[in-house]
Design a protein around this motif. Structure first.
Motif, PDB file in Angstrom:
ATOM      1  N   VAL A  93       0.829  -1.212   0.000  1.00  0.00           N
ATOM      2  CA  VAL A  93       0.000   0.000   0.000  1.00  0.00           C
ATOM      3  C   VAL A  93       0.859   1.256   0.000  1.00  0.00           C
ATOM      4  N   ALA A  94       1.949   1.235   0.764  1.00  0.00           N
ATOM      5  CA  ALA A  94       2.815   2.413   0.837  1.00  0.00           C
ATOM      6  C   ALA A  94       3.403   2.752  -0.529  1.00  0.00           C
ATOM      7  N   ALA A  95       3.751   1.731  -1.308  1.00  0.00           N
ATOM      8  CA  ALA A  95       4.284   1.959  -2.655  1.00  0.00           C
ATOM      9  C   ALA A  95       3.231   2.612  -3.544  1.00  0.00           C
ATOM     10  N   ALA A  96       1.995   2.130  -3.453  1.00  0.00           N
ATOM     11  CA  ALA A  96       0.905   2.710  -4.250  1.00  0.00           C
ATOM     12  C   ALA A  96       0.676   4.173  -3.881  1.00  0.00           C
ATOM     13  N   LEU A  97       0.753   4.474  -2.591  1.00  0.00           N
ATOM     14  CA  LEU A  97       0.560   5.854  -2.150  1.00  0.00           C
ATOM     15  C   LEU A  97       1.658   6.763  -2.675  1.00  0.00           C
ATOM     16  N   ARG A  98       2.886   6.273  -2.698  1.00  0.00           N
ATOM     17  CA  ARG A  98       3.985   7.102  -3.205  1.00  0.00           C
ATOM     18  C   ARG A  98       3.841   7.351  -4.708  1.00  0.00           C
ATOM     19  N   ILE A  99       3.452   6.332  -5.459  1.00  0.00           N
ATOM     20  CA  ILE A  99       3.310   6.477  -6.918  1.00  0.00           C
ATOM     21  C   ILE A  99       2.202   7.453  -7.275  1.00  0.00           C
ATOM     22  N   LEU A 100       1.176   7.535  -6.437  1.00  0.00           N
ATOM     23  CA  LEU A 100       0.026   8.395  -6.737  1.00  0.00           C
ATOM     24  C   LEU A 100       0.250   9.857  -6.366  1.00  0.00           C
ATOM     25  N   GLN A 101       1.366  10.174  -5.729  1.00  0.00           N
ATOM     26  CA  GLN A 101       1.590  11.545  -5.295  1.00  0.00           C
ATOM     27  C   GLN A 101       1.821  12.493  -6.479  1.00  0.00           C
ATOM     28  N   PRO A 102       1.445  13.776  -6.342  1.00  0.00           N
ATOM     29  CA  PRO A 102       1.558  14.742  -7.450  1.00  0.00           C
ATOM     30  C   PRO A 102       2.981  14.921  -7.960  1.00  0.00           C
ATOM     31  N   GLU A 103       3.984  14.745  -7.083  1.00  0.00           N
ATOM     32  CA  GLU A 103       5.364  14.936  -7.520  1.00  0.00           C
ATOM     33  C   GLU A 103       5.750  13.977  -8.634  1.00  0.00           C
ATOM     34  N   VAL A 104       5.185  12.783  -8.618  1.00  0.00           N
ATOM     35  CA  VAL A 104       5.490  11.803  -9.660  1.00  0.00           C
ATOM     36  C   VAL A 104       4.965  12.298 -11.006  1.00  0.00           C
ATOM     37  N   GLU A 110       7.836  16.833 -16.761  1.00  0.00           N
ATOM     38  CA  GLU A 110       9.123  17.444 -17.093  1.00  0.00           C
ATOM     39  C   GLU A 110       9.933  16.555 -18.025  1.00  0.00           C
ATOM     40  N   TRP A 111       9.807  15.245 -17.871  1.00  0.00           N
ATOM     41  CA  TRP A 111      10.569  14.313 -18.707  1.00  0.00           C
ATOM     42  C   TRP A 111      10.062  14.330 -20.152  1.00  0.00           C
ATOM     43  N   ASN A 112       8.765  14.117 -20.342  1.00  0.00           N
ATOM     44  CA  ASN A 112       8.182  14.141 -21.683  1.00  0.00           C
ATOM     45  C   ASN A 112       6.673  14.343 -21.523  1.00  0.00           C
ATOM     46  N   LYS A 113       6.257  15.588 -21.717  1.00  0.00           N
ATOM     47  CA  LYS A 113       4.865  15.948 -21.442  1.00  0.00           C
ATOM     48  C   LYS A 113       3.877  15.190 -22.304  1.00  0.00           C
ATOM     49  N   ASP A 114       4.174  15.077 -23.601  1.00  0.00           N
ATOM     50  CA  ASP A 114       3.235  14.426 -24.517  1.00  0.00           C
ATOM     51  C   ASP A 114       3.221  12.918 -24.325  1.00  0.00           C
ATOM     52  N   ARG A 115       4.396  12.317 -24.228  1.00  0.00           N
ATOM     53  CA  ARG A 115       4.464  10.863 -24.112  1.00  0.00           C
ATOM     54  C   ARG A 115       3.897  10.363 -22.791  1.00  0.00           C
ATOM     55  N   SER A 116       4.018  11.161 -21.748  1.00  0.00           N
ATOM     56  CA  SER A 116       3.568  10.714 -20.420  1.00  0.00           C
ATOM     57  C   SER A 116       2.139  11.118 -20.108  1.00  0.00           C
ATOM     58  N   GLN A 117       1.425  11.699 -21.075  1.00  0.00           N
ATOM     59  CA  GLN A 117       0.081  12.219 -20.786  1.00  0.00           C
ATOM     60  C   GLN A 117      -0.863  11.127 -20.290  1.00  0.00           C
ATOM     61  N   ALA A 118      -0.877   9.986 -20.958  1.00  0.00           N
ATOM     62  CA  ALA A 118      -1.815   8.920 -20.583  1.00  0.00           C
ATOM     63  C   ALA A 118      -1.529   8.390 -19.186  1.00  0.00           C
ATOM     64  N   ILE A 119      -0.252   8.158 -18.873  1.00  0.00           N
ATOM     65  CA  ILE A 119       0.069   7.624 -17.545  1.00  0.00           C
ATOM     66  C   ILE A 119      -0.201   8.659 -16.462  1.00  0.00           C
ATOM     67  N   ARG A 120       0.013   9.941 -16.780  1.00  0.00           N
ATOM     68  CA  ARG A 120      -0.289  10.974 -15.790  1.00  0.00           C
ATOM     69  C   ARG A 120      -1.788  11.049 -15.503  1.00  0.00           C
ATOM     70  N   VAL A 121      -2.604  10.873 -16.536  1.00  0.00           N
ATOM     71  CA  VAL A 121      -4.057  10.841 -16.318  1.00  0.00           C
ATOM     72  C   VAL A 121      -4.428   9.650 -15.451  1.00  0.00           C
ATOM     73  N   TYR A 122      -3.830   8.503 -15.740  1.00  0.00           N
ATOM     74  CA  TYR A 122      -4.116   7.287 -14.967  1.00  0.00           C
ATOM     75  C   TYR A 122      -3.768   7.483 -13.492  1.00  0.00           C
ATOM     76  N   LEU A 123      -2.597   8.073 -13.236  1.00  0.00           N
ATOM     77  CA  LEU A 123      -2.185   8.316 -11.845  1.00  0.00           C
ATOM     78  C   LEU A 123      -3.079   9.367 -11.192  1.00  0.00           C
ATOM     79  N   LYS A 124      -3.511  10.345 -11.964  1.00  0.00           N
ATOM     80  CA  LYS A 124      -4.402  11.384 -11.434  1.00  0.00           C
ATOM     81  C   LYS A 124      -5.744  10.790 -11.026  1.00  0.00           C
ATOM     82  N   VAL A 125      -6.248   9.862 -11.812  1.00  0.00           N
ATOM     83  CA  VAL A 125      -7.521   9.204 -11.488  1.00  0.00           C
ATOM     84  C   VAL A 125      -7.402   8.469 -10.154  1.00  0.00           C
ATOM     85  N   GLY A 126      -6.309   7.748  -9.973  1.00  0.00           N
ATOM     86  CA  GLY A 126      -6.102   7.049  -8.705  1.00  0.00           C
ATOM     87  C   GLY A 126      -5.928   8.005  -7.546  1.00  0.00           C
TER      88      GLY A 126
END
Length: 397
Positions: free
Chosen positions: A31-42, A48-64
């Motif tokens: 559970v602690a790992a899931a909580l860290r992955i869902l944080q806004p800093e991720v 910052e790394w690649n805004k367009d390529r990471s859009q889908a995964i960022r949406v997925y993390l935002k939903v969680g």
């Protein structure tokens, strides 16, 4: 997706706050790992790394993260909590519909159906609890506080948080805002054309996106089907009238697609269902009728069939229709889930704790006399989500 997180971990170990075990998973119930992955800093590091390529995964993390906040953030209004919970529900529903419209295998191209059902149930449960259980608990808290005040010579001077007078209005407002935000997110991900073809969403002539069939699992397919040769049994039928009046209510020539040569019933190889169901266009003055089979529509219940909204592609101005005036519509001024994140970029604390306890309370109680969603009893403060029962001895259970 996991490859992007691996790159993120290698490049931004400190800023992201991720541990190696969060990415190279051994314990799937960490559970602690899931909580860290869902944080806004991720999500910020991914952007910052690649805004367009990471859009889908960022949406997925935002939903969680939205669902996590809806259940654990103690300082949210009714509207904010409803918005967070419903945005997760709304997005996974549209995501699932898009996967099905894309003809991708649902088993390998989507989250597990167990997870999907859990998200939908969690969102509905939280909203129902907000509407009913919270009111009951506040009533109990108020009664206890009044009994204690009767024992005192002077009432205590404590500012109490107020509960909205119209809770249902707050909930509905949060749900509508969530749906607008999700619709703009869907547009940004390029999912709108297929969902419009499925008659779930509709792009109006004004550019607004309408949620025309919210919460309905049935998917249509109103894209132009592949052309079917017009040489069929109905054309060759002796004495048949291709464009004349037809007496038989179930005659395929009533189907609007029959004239275009794309009606399934015009294909001799098509195996028609035992019962022929028709659906008519809801647009005022439009007499176009379609076979449900020609639109690939399958309803699970009759009530779902009765409430289904359908306007054929001959009409563009759907928003102005009287029966659709209450539909949620996302306009150009509305923002997506990612735009909300972008507005908050740079505001996150870089020195975030590397370890924290699940469900740990925030420090909000020290910031004001009675923080939002808290109640005071016997000199102590209790969060409303934890204040289920107060014993006669004055101890929370």
């Amino acid at each position: 997706m996991i490859e992007d997180l691996m790159r993120l971990y290698e490049a931004n170990k400190l800023k992201s706050g991720l541990w190696k075990s969060d990415i190279f998973v051994r314990d799937k119930q960490n559970v602690a790992a899931a909580l860290r992955i869902l944080q806004p800093e991720v999500r910020e590091c991914l952007s910052e790394w690649n805004k367009d390529r990471s859009q889908a995964i960022r949406v997925y993390l935002k939903v969680g993260h939205n669902m996590l906040r809806a259940y654990t953030d103690e300082n949210l209004t009714v509207k904010e909590r409803s918005k967070l919970a419903w945005s997760s529900v709304c997005f996974v529903r549209l995501w699932k519909a898009w996967v099905e419209m894309s003809n991708y295998p649902i088993e390998s191209s989507f989250i597990s159906l167990q997870t999907y059902n859990d998200i939908v149930l969690a969102g509905h449960s939280l909203i129902l609890k907000t509407n009913f259980c919270m009111l009951d608990m506040l009533d109990i808290c108020g009664r206890i506080a009044k009994l204690d005040e009767l024992k005192l010579k002077e009432p205590p001077v404590v500012s109490r948080t107020s509960w909205p007078e119209f809770v249902e209005d707050e909930i509905l407002s949060g749900i509508k805002e969530a749906e607008k935000e999700v619709l703009k997110t869907i547009e940004g991900l390029g999912m709108l054309p297929l969902l419009a073809a499925g008659n779930i969403l509709r792009l109006d002539d004004s550019g607004d996106i309408l949620y025309i069939n919210p919460g309905i699992e049935a998917l249509a397919d109103i894209r132009d089907a592949s052309s079917i040769p017009r040489s069929n049994a109905f054309d060759r039928e002796e004495g048949g009238e291709e464009n004349g009046d037809v007496d038989d209510d179930d005659d395929p020539r009533h189907c609007h697609l029959f004239q275009k040569g794309t009606c399934k019933y015009a294909n001799p190889a098509f195996k028609a269902p035992k019962t022929t169901h028709w659906i008519g266009c809801d647009y005022p003055g439009c007499d176009n009728w379609f076979h449900e089979s020609c639109l690939n529509l399958k309803f699970s219940t009759d009530s779902e069939r009765e409430t289904y909204a359908f306007v054929c592609t001959s009409h563009g101005n759907v928003k102005g229709m009287e029966q659709y005036k209450d539909l949620v519509a996302a306009t150009a001024s509305d923002i997506s889930m990612m735009e909300e994140d972008e507005q908050n970029e740079g505001t996150f604390h870089l020195k975030r704790r590397r370890r924290f306890n699940y469900g740990e309370k925030t420090s909000a109680a020290s910031q004001c006399s009675v923080p939002p969603n808290y109640v005071e009893y016997d000199g102590e403060f209790y969060h409303i989500a934890e204040f289920f029962f107060v014993s006669s001895a004055g101890k929370s259970v």
